[in-house]
Motif scaffolding. Structure first.
Motif, PDB file in Angstrom:
ATOM      1  N   ALA A  64       0.837  -1.210   0.000  1.00 60.28           N
ATOM      2  CA  ALA A  64       0.000   0.000   0.000  1.00 60.28           C
ATOM      3  C   ALA A  64       0.868   1.255   0.000  1.00 60.28           C
ATOM      4  O   ALA A  64       0.573   2.222  -0.703  1.00 60.28           O
ATOM      5  CB  ALA A  64      -0.937  -0.010   1.202  1.00 60.28           C
ATOM      6  N   ALA A  65       1.948   1.244   0.765  1.00 60.71           N
ATOM      7  CA  ALA A  65       2.829   2.417   0.841  1.00 60.71           C
ATOM      8  C   ALA A  65       3.582   2.643  -0.469  1.00 60.71           C
ATOM      9  O   ALA A  65       3.954   3.775  -0.784  1.00 60.71           O
ATOM     10  CB  ALA A  65       3.819   2.256   1.993  1.00 60.71           C
ATOM     11  N   ALA A  66       3.807   1.589  -1.230  1.00 66.31           N
ATOM     12  CA  ALA A  66       4.556   1.705  -2.487  1.00 66.31           C
ATOM     13  C   ALA A  66       3.704   2.262  -3.629  1.00 66.31           C
ATOM     14  O   ALA A  66       4.247   2.650  -4.658  1.00 66.31           O
ATOM     15  CB  ALA A  66       5.118   0.342  -2.885  1.00 66.31           C
ATOM     16  N   ARG A  67       2.416   2.324  -3.434  1.00 63.58           N
ATOM     17  CA  ARG A  67       1.520   2.831  -4.490  1.00 63.58           C
ATOM     18  C   ARG A  67       1.615   4.338  -4.618  1.00 63.58           C
ATOM     19  O   ARG A  67       2.022   5.033  -3.695  1.00 63.58           O
ATOM     20  CB  ARG A  67       0.069   2.457  -4.166  1.00 63.58           C
ATOM     21  N   LYS A  68       1.241   4.838  -5.741  1.00 67.58           N
ATOM     22  CA  LYS A  68       1.096   6.279  -6.008  1.00 67.58           C
ATOM     23  C   LYS A  68       2.312   7.096  -5.582  1.00 67.58           C
ATOM     24  O   LYS A  68       2.250   7.895  -4.644  1.00 67.58           O
ATOM     25  CB  LYS A  68      -0.166   6.819  -5.345  1.00 67.58           C
ATOM     26  N   GLY A  69       3.414   6.881  -6.215  1.00 63.01           N
ATOM     27  CA  GLY A  69       4.581   7.709  -5.955  1.00 63.01           C
ATOM     28  C   GLY A  69       5.513   7.184  -4.895  1.00 63.01           C
ATOM     29  O   GLY A  69       6.552   7.763  -4.643  1.00 63.01           O
ATOM     30  N   GLY A  70       5.160   6.119  -4.263  1.00 57.82           N
ATOM     31  CA  GLY A  70       6.077   5.508  -3.306  1.00 57.82           C
ATOM     32  C   GLY A  70       5.831   5.913  -1.878  1.00 57.82           C
ATOM     33  O   GLY A  70       5.003   6.769  -1.573  1.00 57.82           O
ATOM     34  N   PRO A  71       6.590   5.296  -0.977  1.00 55.66           N
ATOM     35  CA  PRO A  71       6.382   5.519   0.453  1.00 55.66           C
ATOM     36  C   PRO A  71       6.767   6.930   0.886  1.00 55.66           C
ATOM     37  O   PRO A  71       7.714   7.511   0.372  1.00 55.66           O
ATOM     38  CB  PRO A  71       7.289   4.481   1.113  1.00 55.66           C
ATOM     39  N   ASN A  72       6.008   7.456   1.829  1.00 57.93           N
ATOM     40  CA  ASN A  72       6.336   8.774   2.381  1.00 57.93           C
ATOM     41  C   ASN A  72       7.249   8.606   3.596  1.00 57.93           C
ATOM     42  O   ASN A  72       7.626   7.494   3.964  1.00 57.93           O
ATOM     43  CB  ASN A  72       5.045   9.536   2.747  1.00 57.93           C
ATOM     44  N   THR A  73       7.595   9.708   4.214  1.00 58.46           N
ATOM     45  CA  THR A  73       8.532   9.681   5.334  1.00 58.46           C
ATOM     46  C   THR A  73       8.000   8.857   6.502  1.00 58.46           C
ATOM     47  O   THR A  73       8.747   8.069   7.099  1.00 58.46           O
ATOM     48  CB  THR A  73       8.841  11.113   5.802  1.00 58.46           C
ATOM     49  N   ILE A  74       6.727   8.999   6.837  1.00 56.87           N
ATOM     50  CA  ILE A  74       6.165   8.268   7.975  1.00 56.87           C
ATOM     51  C   ILE A  74       6.184   6.767   7.715  1.00 56.87           C
ATOM     52  O   ILE A  74       6.608   5.983   8.581  1.00 56.87           O
ATOM     53  CB  ILE A  74       4.735   8.763   8.292  1.00 56.87           C
ATOM     54  N   ALA A  75       5.758   6.344   6.522  1.00 62.49           N
ATOM     55  CA  ALA A  75       5.767   4.912   6.191  1.00 62.49           C
ATOM     56  C   ALA A  75       7.190   4.362   6.211  1.00 62.49           C
ATOM     57  O   ALA A  75       7.428   3.245   6.682  1.00 62.49           O
ATOM     58  CB  ALA A  75       5.130   4.688   4.826  1.00 62.49           C
ATOM     59  N   THR A  76       8.129   5.161   5.736  1.00 67.00           N
ATOM     60  CA  THR A  76       9.522   4.721   5.717  1.00 67.00           C
ATOM     61  C   THR A  76      10.061   4.568   7.134  1.00 67.00           C
ATOM     62  O   THR A  76      10.744   3.589   7.448  1.00 67.00           O
ATOM     63  CB  THR A  76      10.379   5.704   4.906  1.00 67.00           C
ATOM     64  N   ARG A  77       9.744   5.504   8.000  1.00 64.99           N
ATOM     65  CA  ARG A  77      10.195   5.399   9.396  1.00 64.99           C
ATOM     66  C   ARG A  77       9.581   4.185  10.090  1.00 64.99           C
ATOM     67  O   ARG A  77      10.253   3.484  10.844  1.00 64.99           O
ATOM     68  CB  ARG A  77       9.864   6.672  10.165  1.00 64.99           C
ATOM     69  N   ARG A 125      19.137   3.047   2.297  1.00 63.60           N
ATOM     70  CA  ARG A 125      19.819   3.621   1.124  1.00 63.60           C
ATOM     71  C   ARG A 125      18.820   4.386   0.259  1.00 63.60           C
ATOM     72  O   ARG A 125      19.103   5.487  -0.197  1.00 63.60           O
ATOM     73  CB  ARG A 125      20.487   2.493   0.344  1.00 63.60           C
ATOM     74  N   GLY A 126      17.657   3.802   0.040  1.00 65.98           N
ATOM     75  CA  GLY A 126      16.626   4.469  -0.759  1.00 65.98           C
ATOM     76  C   GLY A 126      16.107   5.730  -0.092  1.00 65.98           C
ATOM     77  O   GLY A 126      15.870   6.739  -0.760  1.00 65.98           O
ATOM     78  N   ALA A 127      15.949   5.707   1.224  1.00 66.01           N
ATOM     79  CA  ALA A 127      15.500   6.896   1.959  1.00 66.01           C
ATOM     80  C   ALA A 127      16.559   7.996   1.858  1.00 66.01           C
ATOM     81  O   ALA A 127      16.225   9.176   1.717  1.00 66.01           O
ATOM     82  CB  ALA A 127      15.211   6.561   3.407  1.00 66.01           C
ATOM     83  N   SER A 128      17.813   7.611   1.906  1.00 66.58           N
ATOM     84  CA  SER A 128      18.901   8.578   1.773  1.00 66.58           C
ATOM     85  C   SER A 128      18.887   9.203   0.376  1.00 66.58           C
ATOM     86  O   SER A 128      19.023  10.413   0.227  1.00 66.58           O
ATOM     87  CB  SER A 128      20.231   7.904   2.055  1.00 66.58           C
ATOM     88  N   GLN A 129      18.732   8.362  -0.644  1.00 69.20           N
ATOM     89  CA  GLN A 129      18.678   8.876  -2.021  1.00 69.20           C
ATOM     90  C   GLN A 129      17.496   9.805  -2.223  1.00 69.20           C
ATOM     91  O   GLN A 129      17.587  10.791  -2.943  1.00 69.20           O
ATOM     92  CB  GLN A 129      18.608   7.718  -3.011  1.00 69.20           C
ATOM     93  N   ALA A 130      16.360   9.476  -1.596  1.00 65.97           N
ATOM     94  CA  ALA A 130      15.159  10.304  -1.715  1.00 65.97           C
ATOM     95  C   ALA A 130      15.200  11.509  -0.799  1.00 65.97           C
ATOM     96  O   ALA A 130      14.317  12.351  -0.837  1.00 65.97           O
ATOM     97  CB  ALA A 130      13.920   9.463  -1.408  1.00 65.97           C
ATOM     98  N   ARG A 131      16.231  11.577   0.046  1.00 66.02           N
ATOM     99  CA  ARG A 131      16.403  12.679   1.002  1.00 66.02           C
ATOM    100  C   ARG A 131      15.188  12.846   1.912  1.00 66.02           C
ATOM    101  O   ARG A 131      14.753  13.956   2.200  1.00 66.02           O
ATOM    102  CB  ARG A 131      16.723  13.971   0.281  1.00 66.02           C
ATOM    103  N   LEU A 132      14.670  11.693   2.377  1.00 61.20           N
ATOM    104  CA  LEU A 132      13.482  11.729   3.248  1.00 61.20           C
ATOM    105  C   LEU A 132      13.801  12.183   4.657  1.00 61.20           C
ATOM    106  O   LEU A 132      12.937  12.670   5.360  1.00 61.20           O
ATOM    107  CB  LEU A 132      12.829  10.355   3.299  1.00 61.20           C
ATOM    108  N   PHE A 133      15.032  11.989   5.110  1.00 59.37           N
ATOM    109  CA  PHE A 133      15.348  12.279   6.497  1.00 59.37           C
ATOM    110  C   PHE A 133      16.256  13.498   6.644  1.00 59.37           C
ATOM    111  O   PHE A 133      17.011  13.589   7.589  1.00 59.37           O
ATOM    112  CB  PHE A 133      16.010  11.062   7.157  1.00 59.37           C
ATOM    113  N   GLN A 134      16.192  14.410   5.712  1.00 58.90           N
ATOM    114  CA  GLN A 134      16.998  15.630   5.784  1.00 58.90           C
ATOM    115  C   GLN A 134      16.451  16.567   6.853  1.00 58.90           C
ATOM    116  O   GLN A 134      15.230  16.638   7.056  1.00 58.90           O
ATOM    117  CB  GLN A 134      17.027  16.363   4.437  1.00 58.90           C
ATOM    118  N   ALA A 135      17.326  17.276   7.522  1.00 58.31           N
ATOM    119  CA  ALA A 135      16.900  18.225   8.551  1.00 58.31           C
ATOM    120  C   ALA A 135      16.117  19.369   7.918  1.00 58.31           C
ATOM    121  O   ALA A 135      16.417  19.823   6.820  1.00 58.31           O
ATOM    122  CB  ALA A 135      18.115  18.780   9.299  1.00 58.31           C
TER     123      ALA A 135
END
Length: 136
Positions: A64-77, A125-135
């Motif tokens: 479900a999280a992978a649908r429509k543009g991929g997982p967001n920050t909350i789903a990734t965490r 690695r994917g979260a880093s590439q997507a810059r999901l956890f940037q300050a």
């Protein structure tokens, strides 16, 4: 058909984890009694069935999280935290119940830990590439 070539790494990791979790959960539910007997003589099959049901929910969450543009920050965490908790729980089982486990049971837990570590690596690695956890 899924076009994986255009999806970011994080999305691919979520899809792979989701599909693998659904398959593994289904196998654990269908084969609960033999898996329980293989892992530990005293392990009730209901424990394996509960683990299988949890994996079905985990797989559905990832797909479900992978649908429509991929997982967001909350789903990734949530996903990364779940993988870390899996590793901690596996180590705790190996440390506290190793004498009740068969060699096959120890091997199953160790193989699962390696698989989860792989998913965890690609999610981070994917979260880093997507810059999901940037300050902010």
């Amino acid at each position: 058909m899924l076009d994986l070539s255009n999806r970011p790494l994080l999305n691919k990791a979520f899809l792979a984890d989701g599909i693998f979790s659904l398959i593994a959960g289904s196998v654990l539910i269908v084969a609960a009694a033999p898996v329980a007997a293989l892992a530990s003589p005293g392990l009730p099959p209901e424990v394996i069935m509960a683990l299988g049901a949890g994996l079905l929910a985990w797989g559905a969450f990832h797909l479900a999280a992978a649908r429509k543009g991929g997982p967001n920050t909350i789903a990734t965490r949530i996903s990364i935290a779940g993988d870390v908790l899996w590793q901690i729980a596996s180590l705790a089982i190996l440390a506290s119940a190793h004498s009740a486990l068969t060699i096959a049971g120890i091997a199953l837990i160790a193989m699962a830990m390696v698989g989860v570590a792989d998913f965890l690596f690609f999610k981070m690695r994917g979260a880093s590439q997507a810059r999901l956890f940037q300050a902010a």
